[in-house]
Design a protein around this motif. Structure first.
Motif, PDB file in Angstrom:
ATOM      1  N   ARG A  35       0.849  -1.189  -0.003  1.00 63.17           N
ATOM      2  CA  ARG A  35      -0.148  -0.056   0.073  1.00 63.17           C
ATOM      3  C   ARG A  35       0.908   1.287  -0.184  1.00 63.17           C
ATOM      4  O   ARG A  35       0.582   2.220  -0.586  1.00 63.17           O
ATOM      5  CB  ARG A  35      -0.857   0.064   1.002  1.00 63.17           C
ATOM      6  CG  ARG A  35      -2.213  -0.832   0.816  1.00 63.17           C
ATOM      7  CD  ARG A  35      -3.217  -0.680   2.108  1.00 63.17           C
ATOM      8  NE  ARG A  35      -2.966  -1.843   2.918  1.00 63.17           N
ATOM      9  CZ  ARG A  35      -2.875  -1.881   4.290  1.00 63.17           C
ATOM     10  NH1 ARG A  35      -3.306  -0.436   5.004  1.00 63.17           N
ATOM     11  NH2 ARG A  35      -2.612  -2.378   5.088  1.00 63.17           N
ATOM     12  N   TYR A  36       1.865   1.188   0.791  1.00 68.21           N
ATOM     13  CA  TYR A  36       2.794   2.343   0.793  1.00 68.21           C
ATOM     14  C   TYR A  36       3.595   2.538  -0.465  1.00 68.21           C
ATOM     15  O   TYR A  36       3.627   3.607  -1.229  1.00 68.21           O
ATOM     16  CB  TYR A  36       3.966   2.056   1.870  1.00 68.21           C
ATOM     17  CG  TYR A  36       5.056   3.066   1.794  1.00 68.21           C
ATOM     18  CD1 TYR A  36       5.132   4.080   2.196  1.00 68.21           C
ATOM     19  CD2 TYR A  36       6.437   2.524   1.205  1.00 68.21           C
ATOM     20  CE1 TYR A  36       6.132   5.438   2.341  1.00 68.21           C
ATOM     21  CE2 TYR A  36       7.411   3.377   1.334  1.00 68.21           C
ATOM     22  CZ  TYR A  36       7.251   4.685   1.601  1.00 68.21           C
ATOM     23  OH  TYR A  36       8.366   5.624   1.716  1.00 68.21           O
ATOM     24  N   ARG A  38       2.166   1.866  -3.572  1.00 66.24           N
ATOM     25  CA  ARG A  38       1.091   2.089  -4.334  1.00 66.24           C
ATOM     26  C   ARG A  38       0.777   3.411  -4.351  1.00 66.24           C
ATOM     27  O   ARG A  38       0.825   4.339  -5.237  1.00 66.24           O
ATOM     28  CB  ARG A  38      -0.157   1.334  -4.224  1.00 66.24           C
ATOM     29  CG  ARG A  38      -1.254   1.558  -5.315  1.00 66.24           C
ATOM     30  CD  ARG A  38      -2.301   0.532  -4.913  1.00 66.24           C
ATOM     31  NE  ARG A  38      -1.964  -0.686  -5.084  1.00 66.24           N
ATOM     32  CZ  ARG A  38      -2.188  -1.674  -4.149  1.00 66.24           C
ATOM     33  NH1 ARG A  38      -2.933  -1.329  -3.005  1.00 66.24           N
ATOM     34  NH2 ARG A  38      -1.864  -2.963  -4.316  1.00 66.24           N
ATOM     35  N   GLU A  39       0.885   3.901  -2.923  1.00 64.65           N
ATOM     36  CA  GLU A  39       0.594   5.452  -2.879  1.00 64.65           C
ATOM     37  C   GLU A  39       1.721   6.405  -3.162  1.00 64.65           C
ATOM     38  O   GLU A  39       1.631   7.482  -3.728  1.00 64.65           O
ATOM     39  CB  GLU A  39       0.243   5.819  -1.196  1.00 64.65           C
ATOM     40  CG  GLU A  39      -1.011   5.268  -0.818  1.00 64.65           C
ATOM     41  CD  GLU A  39      -2.256   5.818  -1.561  1.00 64.65           C
ATOM     42  OE1 GLU A  39      -2.287   6.990  -1.773  1.00 64.65           O
ATOM     43  OE2 GLU A  39      -3.010   4.960  -1.681  1.00 64.65           O
ATOM     44  N   MET A  40       2.811   5.871  -2.971  1.00 61.56           N
ATOM     45  CA  MET A  40       4.207   6.588  -3.414  1.00 61.56           C
ATOM     46  C   MET A  40       4.207   6.467  -4.986  1.00 61.56           C
ATOM     47  O   MET A  40       4.562   7.692  -5.760  1.00 61.56           O
ATOM     48  CB  MET A  40       5.461   5.891  -3.021  1.00 61.56           C
ATOM     49  CG  MET A  40       6.642   6.760  -3.226  1.00 61.56           C
ATOM     50  SD  MET A  40       8.168   5.761  -2.999  1.00 61.56           S
ATOM     51  CE  MET A  40       8.066   5.394  -0.997  1.00 61.56           C
ATOM     52  N   LYS A  42       1.737   6.489  -6.986  1.00 61.43           N
ATOM     53  CA  LYS A  42       0.407   7.590  -7.495  1.00 61.43           C
ATOM     54  C   LYS A  42       1.023   8.896  -7.443  1.00 61.43           C
ATOM     55  O   LYS A  42       0.700   9.672  -8.648  1.00 61.43           O
ATOM     56  CB  LYS A  42      -0.668   7.195  -6.571  1.00 61.43           C
ATOM     57  CG  LYS A  42      -1.630   6.013  -7.024  1.00 61.43           C
ATOM     58  CD  LYS A  42      -2.871   6.108  -5.724  1.00 61.43           C
ATOM     59  CE  LYS A  42      -3.616   4.891  -5.888  1.00 61.43           C
ATOM     60  NZ  LYS A  42      -4.619   4.804  -5.264  1.00 61.43           N
ATOM     61  N   THR A  43       1.792   9.265  -6.421  1.00 61.69           N
ATOM     62  CA  THR A  43       2.431  10.658  -6.471  1.00 61.69           C
ATOM     63  C   THR A  43       3.386  10.944  -7.556  1.00 61.69           C
ATOM     64  O   THR A  43       3.435  11.630  -8.331  1.00 61.69           O
ATOM     65  CB  THR A  43       2.798  10.715  -4.985  1.00 61.69           C
ATOM     66  OG1 THR A  43       1.953  10.573  -4.107  1.00 61.69           O
ATOM     67  CG2 THR A  43       3.278  12.331  -4.994  1.00 61.69           C
TER      68      THR A  43
END
Length: 64
Positions: A35-36, A38-40, A42-43
C-alpha cells in the motif's frame, strides 16, 4: 524527496527521502509495504507525466 529504486544512494544527501523497499528473491512484500508503494507511485507518476510533457514539447532541451 521521492525517488525510485535506482536512487539507493540518495540517503547520503537527503536523509528524509522516501524510497520503496526491495522485495527479496522469492518473497513477496506484505500488504502494508504494498500500500505504501502504491501511494508513492501514484504521487510519482504525476510528476513523471509532467517531465514527459516538458520533454515532448522540447521545453527541457539540452544544448551543447
Amino acid at each position: 524527496m521521492f525517488g525510485d529504486k535506482g536512487y539507493q544512494g540518495i540517503y547520503a544527501l537527503y536523509a528524509d527521502s522516501l524510497l520503496p523497499s526491495k522485495a527479496k528473491k522469492r518473497c513477496r512484500l506484505d500488504s502494508v509495504p504494498r500500500r505504501y508503494h502504491r501511494e508513492m507511485h501514484k504521487t510519482r507518476i504525476g510528476i513523471e507525466h509532467v517531465f514527459g510533457t516538458l520533454k515532448t514539447f522540447k521545453i527541457l532541451v539540452e544544448r551543447y
